[in-house]
Design a protein around this motif. Sequence first.
Motif, mmCIF file in Angstrom:
data_model
loop_
_atom_site.group_PDB
_atom_site.id
_atom_site.type_symbol
_atom_site.label_atom_id
_atom_site.label_comp_id
_atom_site.label_asym_id
_atom_site.label_seq_id
_atom_site.Cartn_x
_atom_site.Cartn_y
_atom_site.Cartn_z
ATOM 1 N N SER A 104 -1.793 -21.902 -6.993
ATOM 2 C CA SER A 104 -2.517 -21.337 -8.139
ATOM 3 C C SER A 104 -1.839 -20.047 -8.569
ATOM 4 O O SER A 104 -0.712 -19.770 -8.144
ATOM 5 N N GLY A 164 -3.062 -17.002 -7.880
ATOM 6 C CA GLY A 164 -3.233 -16.011 -6.821
ATOM 7 C C GLY A 164 -2.769 -16.474 -5.456
ATOM 8 O O GLY A 164 -2.588 -15.652 -4.559
ATOM 9 N N PRO A 204 1.723 -23.631 -18.408
ATOM 10 C CA PRO A 204 1.791 -24.722 -19.390
ATOM 11 C C PRO A 204 2.940 -24.557 -20.391
ATOM 12 O O PRO A 204 3.604 -25.527 -20.718
ATOM 13 N N ASP A 232 -9.216 -22.962 -13.154
ATOM 14 C CA ASP A 232 -10.574 -22.449 -12.885
ATOM 15 C C ASP A 232 -11.597 -22.921 -13.922
ATOM 16 O O ASP A 232 -11.332 -22.875 -15.120
#
Length: 468
Positions: free
Chosen positions: A252, A254, A299, A432
Amino acid sequence: MSIVKRKAKVDYPCSLLLTILILNSMIGRYVTHPLTLRRIACMRRKVSFRLASTQLSVQQEESPKEKRRKRFIEQKGLPKAVDRGQFATTYRPFDGHSFQALSGLPPNLQNFTVLGIESSCDDTGAAVVRSDGTILGEALASQSHIHAPWGGVVPGLAKEAHEAEIDRIVQEALEAAGMTSAADVDAIGVTVGPGLEICLRVGATKARALAIEYQKPFVGVHHLEAHILMARLPYDSASKQLEFPFLALLVSGGHCQLLKCTGIGDMAVLGGTFDDSLGEAYDKTARLLGLPVGGGGGPVVERLAREGDPTTIPLSVPLQSRKDLDFSYSGLKSNVRRVAERLAKEQGVETPADLSHSIKANIAASFQHVAIQHVEQRLRRAMILLEEKENIRSLALVGGVAANQVLRTRIEGLCRKRSWDLWIPPPRLCTDQGTMSAWAAVERMRVQSTDDPTIPDVYARYPFAQKL
Ligand code: KG4
Ligand code: ZN
């Protein structure tokens, strides 16, 4: 080991001091001469070092591999994800043996609904999910337009945007589920860590207030566990559900971790990153190339890479000399920057952002190719370890970067080759959103685990408990 070491150091100088005092009184000024004192201090260091190293060799024979790992950690610090929990509250939703439902459980554990709220970073999400995995209603407020001009998430702005949107998003999710208020759900779950503290607080405060007002069972959700558990959501009734134990690759913004998942609240970190996560590497590459970042550069880099050739720019795969399960992306980031700046100079433009579209596409494709090669190498090693030692052959690919089509395809290929089963949430549920909080709460309630909504804490760092 450290206690013994300290003892050897404390005892020795005491006796040394005593000897100096006695000798001093016997032969006058000679012993207190600075040179003599320096010699004694040097002797003391050597003796205490010898004592300590004897203890070391007696108590703990380190393998050369372990020594190399320690030396590396001394230079670079602990991998972010291999966090032993000494600086933060540890996630332990159970007392070690059994689970506890602090705020009660829904009356019917077979069929209940949960309102989930997520505000750990830059998206305000809410969803109502039924315990069989059906998503009844969802709402999401993206903040990418707010952060885009800054080239990354600005915590203060993120917090303000969460505050502005939270009530609307919760209401929208409830209405999409055909409900009028939180009184209509059976329980409430919210992300309480890890994440940006000021952002976590917005969602947590809202969820706790609702749980207290409507007397609902409450679950403080662990964000990484929620990402992982999304691979267990039954997306269609025909396919089988991912069962524990399994290996998870969490990639991800983080985090970048390999975890052995044996149950709810029972996740062991096998490897983590020493510096940047894979998502951060995508975000920084996007920024370098002058692409719009907003809520995340992944993206746009993926889209641009489709037009490029991944073999045109030679980049080194990170950590080739370390045959373990840890990651590092800062070296690759610097490598990409150096190459891009050299190309900018050659092309007579000021910065890499001014390069032509086709050169940027080649940089993006080459970066993505090598970044994923690093993932494949680490993952393959973890797979070999777990299939040999634990007979585990199931993988969950989760986290925001799992939305990346190239990564999905390449990991699918690896799993096919090694005869592993692979579970990946649909792309929009990798990043998320509220469904992950609601589903993680469903999973926690199934094992009779809820939290006390009157405790107002959130946890910026929230490491998984290590096995006792
Ligand atoms: O899980 P997530 O939404 O937030 C965290 O928990 O960190 O992940 C966000 C990260 C960002 O770094 C974003 O650039 C990356 O996931 N990401 C992608 C893609 N979609 C999102 N990276 C590569 N390719 C994608 N398609
Ligand atoms: Zn996340």
